[in-house]
Design an enzyme around this catalytic site. Structure first.
Site, PDB file in Angstrom:
ATOM      1  N   PHE A 107      35.513  40.038  38.579  1.00  0.00           N
ATOM      2  CA  PHE A 107      34.515  38.973  38.533  1.00  0.00           C
ATOM      3  C   PHE A 107      35.161  37.624  38.779  1.00  0.00           C
ATOM      4  CE2 PHE A 107      32.632  42.259  35.884  1.00  0.00           C
ATOM      5  CZ  PHE A 107      31.268  42.187  36.162  1.00  0.00           C
ATOM      6  N   ASP A 108      34.481  36.785  39.527  1.00  0.00           N
ATOM      7  CA  ASP A 108      34.765  35.354  39.491  1.00  0.00           C
ATOM      8  C   ASP A 108      34.156  34.838  38.178  1.00  0.00           C
ATOM      9  OD1 ASP A 108      35.397  32.719  40.338  1.00  0.00           O
ATOM     10  OD2 ASP A 108      33.317  32.465  40.955  1.00  0.00           O
ATOM     11  N   LYS A 109      34.599  33.682  37.699  1.00  0.00           N
ATOM     12  CA  LYS A 109      34.073  33.186  36.424  1.00  0.00           C
ATOM     13  C   LYS A 109      32.908  32.218  36.606  1.00  0.00           C
ATOM     14  CE  LYS A 109      36.073  29.904  34.054  1.00  0.00           C
ATOM     15  NZ  LYS A 109      34.966  28.943  33.818  1.00  0.00           N
ATOM     16  N   LYS A 138      43.596  35.422  44.872  1.00  0.00           N
ATOM     17  CA  LYS A 138      42.551  36.378  44.490  1.00  0.00           C
ATOM     18  C   LYS A 138      42.575  37.578  45.437  1.00  0.00           C
ATOM     19  CE  LYS A 138      39.010  33.561  42.201  1.00  0.00           C
ATOM     20  NZ  LYS A 138      37.579  33.188  42.198  1.00  0.00           N
TER      21      LYS A 138
END
Length: 697
Positions: free
Chosen positions: A395-397, A572
């Site tokens: 997940f990205d935050k 990422k």
């Protein structure tokens, strides 16, 4: 120059017709690709030259082709359908009469039995025999050829009633199968039909009804109470609660007022409003969803490709087995020619792989359509199948697991009451454009009071703001600004920072009046979703460019045990590559823009609705059309249910074939039983696949 032409083929209903078309077109010069969509009866041809030649070829195959103009299948007229049923009913009565007469007189060769059988054959056998002839002309071995051989063989050995009954049952099976497939076909067409065909549009000072297809971007349209929104747009005047469930899957109506986005196909509540059209009919969200589902079901999943490959080998092998079974026992053993010839005919009917091949597209399109109804757009059967293989989801935050807007979580007033210091801070920030400033004046706005006038305001880049309120000078900012003013920091400031929160100080000269702790709050459903994913055997991993302490704090709050902070986009991407080597299949959920490299590298890329509906539809492999993370566990539930039903169908189709194959070899299966087995297997797998449409979210 290569041209892409899409045809609608009125009589392309199952893999039998697909194979016939493939065999006919494979030797044509200039054709580079063929893409079949059986459920929508669409054939896409990438070719060089004129489309008229292709139209003529397809017409010669009895497909009734037409160039696709965006419309859906034209329905069979009620009068034509009634005539077909009456003709089939009459054939059934004649075939049943022949069978009954033959049993009564214990003879299949009596003139009345032959006459009744011929009548049934003429009424029900013309279309299948024509299709068999077309298949033979185009060197295609399909069910029509097999049925024609079986019926012809039955007539040779003078099994008149059985030949008639097989023909009637086969014609009946085609009708029933077409109706069952129609249910799957309508599931997609219902998506396209959600938006009305007309809309009330403002012309000068009056309202005029016109076709939605002719309305252009920028025009003003009106929606009455209880009506459906005809096009995508933005509310111009008025307000109402709108049910967006048909488009986004949201179960609760959403309040809409000036400036809010509305989607075509949504159902208006009790209010009335006007809206400015932002997308044409063909470009509306609902049209994109329908296209995405259609294109997705045309992209075959690995299981579908396996089934298609298996069927191409299976049919010739069974036909060869039938031929050997007809001649080997009589030639080399003591078998009777007539007995084994008849059993071989039964094997020919059993050889049809229709049930096996049709089981996969019906199941996949049901899973894709179910997902679309819930607000999940899956870009292909490949991703629907791969979903069950994911063991980790990154997940990205910001904006994904969190709301995306910092909020004040704590106010610590040192010299005055909370309300007073919040009023001063909100007043100073009312003139600031910094993202953190929004949190202050929004929180004060909730108090229902106005901010104080600020004089001598100054923005201090990278530090905060300064200004005078009621002749007193105040400053508001970060640790650096507090240190510049010589303020003594209270111990609680470090404690708040250690929890991953951003601390903002309000001061006057060297005195700190208050501390404000801000955090980008997790989505309300985030912790619940993370727990559900873990329960499903999927490890959540947080990859963020944010401060490492903030990332750790959010992870702890949500129950995520693995996290990486302060990552650049390329870092990422590297993290996804490492996770892929560890887990084999990895999902990535991000906004589809900053996380694009990681999304592209992941096995499945997920895009949340926060990225914008249009962006979500175009960017990710799986798009969530609403800002609700609970769609993620639902995706995995649908993926696993779809694969479970797919394998059920494969086992059903092959199991029934194997059973009747064994019965035929043992001499217990008749021709009409073989037809029933084929029809029954096809209906079972179709209805089993359609069960997915009723899967509870």
């Amino acid at each position: 120059m290569t041209t892409r032409t899409v045809f609608h083929l009125e009589h392309m209903d199952c893999p039998v017709e697909e194979q016939l078309i493939r065999n006919r077109l494979r030797d044509e010069n200039g054709i580079t690709q063929l893409h079949f969509d059986l459920l929508q009866r669409r054939l896409t041809v990438e070719h060089e030259g004129d489309a008229d030649q292709l139209l003529n070829i397809l017409d010669s195959l009895g497909m009734e082709p037409r160039l696709l103009d965006g419309s859906t299948s034209k329905p069979v007229g009620k009068s034509q359908a009634r005539r077909d049923w009456m003709q089939l009913g009459a054939a059934g009565i004649l075939a049943a009469g022949a069978e009954t007469w033959a049993i009564a007189i214990r003879s299949e060769h009596a003139p009345p039995v032959i006459a009744l059988s011929l009548g049934a054959l003429l009424l029900s056998g013309r279309a299948p025999l024509q299709k068999a002839w077309l298949a033979l002309k185009n060197r295609t071995l399909n069910i029509y050829v097999l049925m024609a051989l079986a019926v012809g063989g039955a007539l040779i050995i003078q099994h008149w009633p059985e030949a008639a009954m097989v023909t009637v049952l086969f014609a009946l099976s085609e009708v029933i199968e077409a109706q069952a497939l129609g249910r799957a076909r309508r599931a997609i067409q219902e998506l396209e039909a959600l938006a009305p065909d007309t809309a009330e549009v403002l012309h000068g000072d009056h309202w005029h009804e016109m076709a939605a297809s002719n309305i252009e971007v920028g025009q003003i349209a009106r929606v009455r109470p209880g009506g459906r929104v005809p096009l995508d747009g933005r509310v111009h005047e008025g307000q109402s609660a709108v049910n967006q469930a048909p488009v986004t899957g949201e179960s609760v109506p959403v309040e809409k007022s000036r400036g809010d986005e509305v989607f075509a196909g949504s159902v208006n509540g009790q209010g009335s409003f006007t809206f400015e059209v932002t997308r044409t009919q063909n470009d509306s969200t609902i049209a994109r969803i329908a296209r995405a589902v259609q294109e997705a079901q045309a992209q075959r999943a690995p299981v579908q490709r396996f089934v298609d490959s298996f069927a191409r080998i299976y049919t010739p092998l069974v036909v060869l087995a039938a031929f050997l079974f007809a001649i080997v026992p009589p030639l080399f053993f003591t078998g009777d020619w007539a007995t084994y010839f008849y059993r071989a005919l039964v094997l020919l009917v059993i050889a049809c792989p229709c049930a096996l091949v049709i089981s996969t597209p019906v199941t996949v399109v049901s899973g894709l359509t179910l997902a679309a109804r819930q607000g999940l757009i899956i870009k292909g059967g490949l991703y629907l199948e791969q979903g069950r293989n994911l063991r980790a989801l990154a997940f990205d935050k910001t904006g994904t697991l969190t709301i995306g807007r910092p909020q004040i979580t704590q106010i610590i007033a040192l010299t005055q009451d909370e309300k007073s210091v919040l009023q001063i801070a909100a007043s100073l920030n009312s003139l600031s454009e910094h993202p953190l400033a929004v949190a202050f004046w929004e929180k004060w706005q909730a108090q229902g009071e106005k901010v104080l006038p600020v004089e001598s305001f100054a923005a201090l880049p990278g530090r905060g703001v300064r200004g005078e309120i009621e002749s007193q000078s105040f400053w508001l900012g970060n640790l650096r600004l507090a240190q510049e003013n010589g303020a003594e920091l209270p111990p609680i400031a470090e404690e708040l920072e250690n929890t991953g929160q951003t601390v903002v100080f309000l001061g006057k000269k060297q005195e700190i009046l208050a501390l404000f702790a801000l955090a980008d709050a997790p989505r309300p459903e985030a912790a619940e979703v993370i727990a559900q994913l873990i329960a499903q055997g999927i490890m959540p991993i947080l990859l963020s460019g944010d401060n490492a302490r903030v990332v750790q704090a959010v992870s702890k709050q949500l129950g995520i045990t693995r996290q990486h902070g302060e990552l650049l986009p390329e870092e990422k991407l590297n993290a996804i590559a490492e996770l892929e080597s560890e887990f084999g299949a990895i999902g990535m959920m991000g906004d589809g823009i900053n996380d694009a490299p990681a999304l592209a590298r992941a096995t499945i890329g997920f895009c949340p609705g926060a990225g914008g509906t249009a962006v979500a539809l175009e960017t990710a492999d799986v798009a969530l059309l609403q800002d609700d993370l609970r769609l993620l566990p639902l995706f995995f539930k649908i993926s696993r249910a779809t694969l479970r039903v797919l394998w059920q169908n494969i086992v059903l189709a092959l199991g029934i074939k194997a059973l009747f194959f064994a019965l035929a070899l043992a001499g217990y299966a008749t021709l009409w039983m073989a037809v029933f087995a084929d029809v029954g297997a096809s209906l079972l797998v179709i209805l089993n696949g359609l069960r997915l449409l009723r899967l509870k979210a």
